[in-house]
Scaffold this active site. Structure first.
Site, mmCIF file in Angstrom:
data_model
loop_
_atom_site.group_PDB
_atom_site.id
_atom_site.type_symbol
_atom_site.label_atom_id
_atom_site.label_comp_id
_atom_site.label_asym_id
_atom_site.label_seq_id
_atom_site.Cartn_x
_atom_site.Cartn_y
_atom_site.Cartn_z
ATOM 1 N N ASP A 11 0.848 -1.188 0.000
ATOM 2 C CA ASP A 11 0.000 0.000 0.000
ATOM 3 C C ASP A 11 0.884 1.239 0.000
ATOM 4 O O ASP A 11 2.082 1.161 0.276
ATOM 5 C CB ASP A 11 -0.914 0.000 1.236
ATOM 6 C CG ASP A 11 -1.850 1.219 1.278
ATOM 7 O OD1 ASP A 11 -2.381 1.586 0.215
ATOM 8 O OD2 ASP A 11 -2.041 1.790 2.356
ATOM 9 N N SER A 12 0.245 2.394 -0.248
ATOM 10 C CA SER A 12 0.993 3.656 -0.228
ATOM 11 C C SER A 12 1.332 4.077 1.203
ATOM 12 O O SER A 12 2.175 4.939 1.411
ATOM 13 C CB SER A 12 0.155 4.759 -0.887
ATOM 14 O OG SER A 12 -1.040 4.951 -0.149
ATOM 15 N N GLY A 44 -2.541 9.211 -4.623
ATOM 16 C CA GLY A 44 -3.721 9.712 -5.349
ATOM 17 C C GLY A 44 -3.449 10.780 -6.399
ATOM 18 O O GLY A 44 -3.931 10.688 -7.526
ATOM 19 N N CYS A 74 -4.313 -1.285 -2.039
ATOM 20 C CA CYS A 74 -4.343 0.146 -2.328
ATOM 21 C C CYS A 74 -5.170 0.317 -3.592
ATOM 22 O O CYS A 74 -4.886 -0.325 -4.610
ATOM 23 C CB CYS A 74 -2.911 0.637 -2.570
ATOM 24 S SG CYS A 74 -2.783 2.345 -3.129
ATOM 25 N N THR A 76 -5.634 3.076 -5.470
ATOM 26 C CA THR A 76 -4.953 3.861 -6.507
ATOM 27 C C THR A 76 -3.999 2.960 -7.296
ATOM 28 O O THR A 76 -3.929 3.015 -8.522
ATOM 29 C CB THR A 76 -4.175 5.043 -5.883
ATOM 30 O OG1 THR A 76 -5.044 5.764 -5.020
ATOM 31 C CG2 THR A 76 -3.629 5.973 -6.944
ATOM 32 N N GLU A 153 -2.955 9.382 7.834
ATOM 33 C CA GLU A 153 -1.503 9.204 7.962
ATOM 34 C C GLU A 153 -0.899 10.074 9.076
ATOM 35 O O GLU A 153 0.133 9.741 9.626
ATOM 36 C CB GLU A 153 -0.819 9.508 6.620
ATOM 37 C CG GLU A 153 -1.060 8.445 5.571
ATOM 38 C CD GLU A 153 -0.286 7.146 5.792
ATOM 39 O OE1 GLU A 153 0.709 7.162 6.533
ATOM 40 O OE2 GLU A 153 -0.696 6.112 5.230
ATOM 41 N N CYS A 185 -10.770 3.486 -0.895
ATOM 42 C CA CYS A 185 -9.364 3.703 -0.538
ATOM 43 C C CYS A 185 -9.181 2.981 0.780
ATOM 44 O O CYS A 185 -10.033 3.102 1.673
ATOM 45 C CB CYS A 185 -9.081 5.197 -0.380
ATOM 46 S SG CYS A 185 -7.464 5.548 0.376
ATOM 47 N N HIS A 187 -7.410 3.498 3.213
ATOM 48 C CA HIS A 187 -7.271 4.371 4.390
ATOM 49 C C HIS A 187 -8.631 4.727 4.997
ATOM 50 O O HIS A 187 -8.727 5.035 6.186
ATOM 51 C CB HIS A 187 -6.564 5.688 4.012
ATOM 52 C CG HIS A 187 -5.086 5.575 3.811
ATOM 53 N ND1 HIS A 187 -4.532 5.003 2.683
ATOM 54 C CD2 HIS A 187 -4.032 5.967 4.585
ATOM 55 C CE1 HIS A 187 -3.213 5.062 2.771
ATOM 56 N NE2 HIS A 187 -2.882 5.636 3.918
#
Length: 271
Positions: A11-12, A44, A74, A76, A153, A185, A187
């Protein structure tokens, strides 16, 4: 035959932990190896070619750990890199968009479905296309939420600031008539209580990451690569390209693991 190799998750940032949380719950015998590219998030706003490049670097890192399956945790990266990674890798590669789309159609009565995502995911129309391919009569309303990932984050997903940002961002959807909303997403499930509060009890929220783990479970059985030992063979391993302390603070809380440990690492050409 028991395949004791780990499942790789990428993931990012910390968002992929929402997928890992489900995996730990649903697949307790499977070992998790996770990489979060916090040093270069958010993904993103980045061009999809760059997201593909970063995704390939994360996949390469996980392949060196000898994984048996790759989960792109993720949205994206799934939108930008899934076909590319599937073409290049010999192991199964699972993304989060198809399972999320399927679950949304199953949950919706009115066929009016909302999708929240990063700018990259929304620009790609990956969810809209996936939903309409499965049901051309569905109506899909997409909304980019660029402020959501930074909130998570920076570990502010329970703050009053988060409450205000979520309410402001979701305002266009409140009168849209949707009955189902995809958290597009990984997150976003950390903001789930705030999102539900704004949208009200009649809107069903779909956690794409949680749905993805059902697909992982199916694939393990289908490919006959599940770990059939009584317990996990190897410990789970977590890596971030960003701040280990920042990552661990959220992970301890979210995974309810007070002794959680994450290692800092770099990927090719960090920038």
């Amino acid at each position: 035959m028991a395949d004791e190799h780990a499942i790789g998750f990428m993931d990012s940032g910390v968002g992929g932990l929402t997928v890992v949380k489900q995996a730990l719950k649903q697949l307790p015998r499977e070992t998790v190896t996770f990489i979060g590219d916090q040093a270069r998030l958010p993904y993103g706003p980045r061009p999809s070619a760059q997201v593909r490049e970063f995704s390939w670097q994360m996949a390469t890192f996980l392949l060196k750990q000898d994984i048996k399956m790759l989960v792109i945790a993720c949205n994206t990266a799934t939108a930008a890199a899934l076909p590319d990674l599937r073409a290049k890798l010999k192991i199964p590669v699972i993304g989060v968009i198809s399972p999320g789309s399927r679950a949304a159609l199953k949950a919706s009565h009115s066929k009016k479905i909302g999708v929240l995502g990063t700018e990259g995911t929304i620009k790609s129309h990956a969810y809209r296309d996936a939903i309409l391919t499965k049901d051309p009569d569905a109506q899909v309303i997409e909304l980019a939420c660029p402020k959501f990932v930074p909130l998570v984050e920076s570990n502010e997903y329970r703050s009053t600031v988060a409450k205000r940002v979520v309410a402001e961002t979701l305002r266009p959807l409140q009168t849209s008539g949707i009955d189902t909303l995809v958290l597009g997403c990984t997150h976003y499930p950390l903001l789930r209580p705030l999102i539900q509060n704004v949208m009200g009890p009649d809107v069903t929220l779909i956690d794409s990451g949680a749905e993805t783990v059902n697909g992982v479970s199916f694939m393990l059985d289908y490919m006959d690569i599940a770990n059939t030992q009584a317990t996990k063979t190897y410990p789970d391993r977590f890596y971030t390209t960003g701040s280990a302390d920042q990552f661990a603070a959220i992970a301890r809380d979210w995974l309810d693991q007070p002794n959680f440990h994450v290692s800092q690492t770099t990927l090719g050409g960090d920038r």
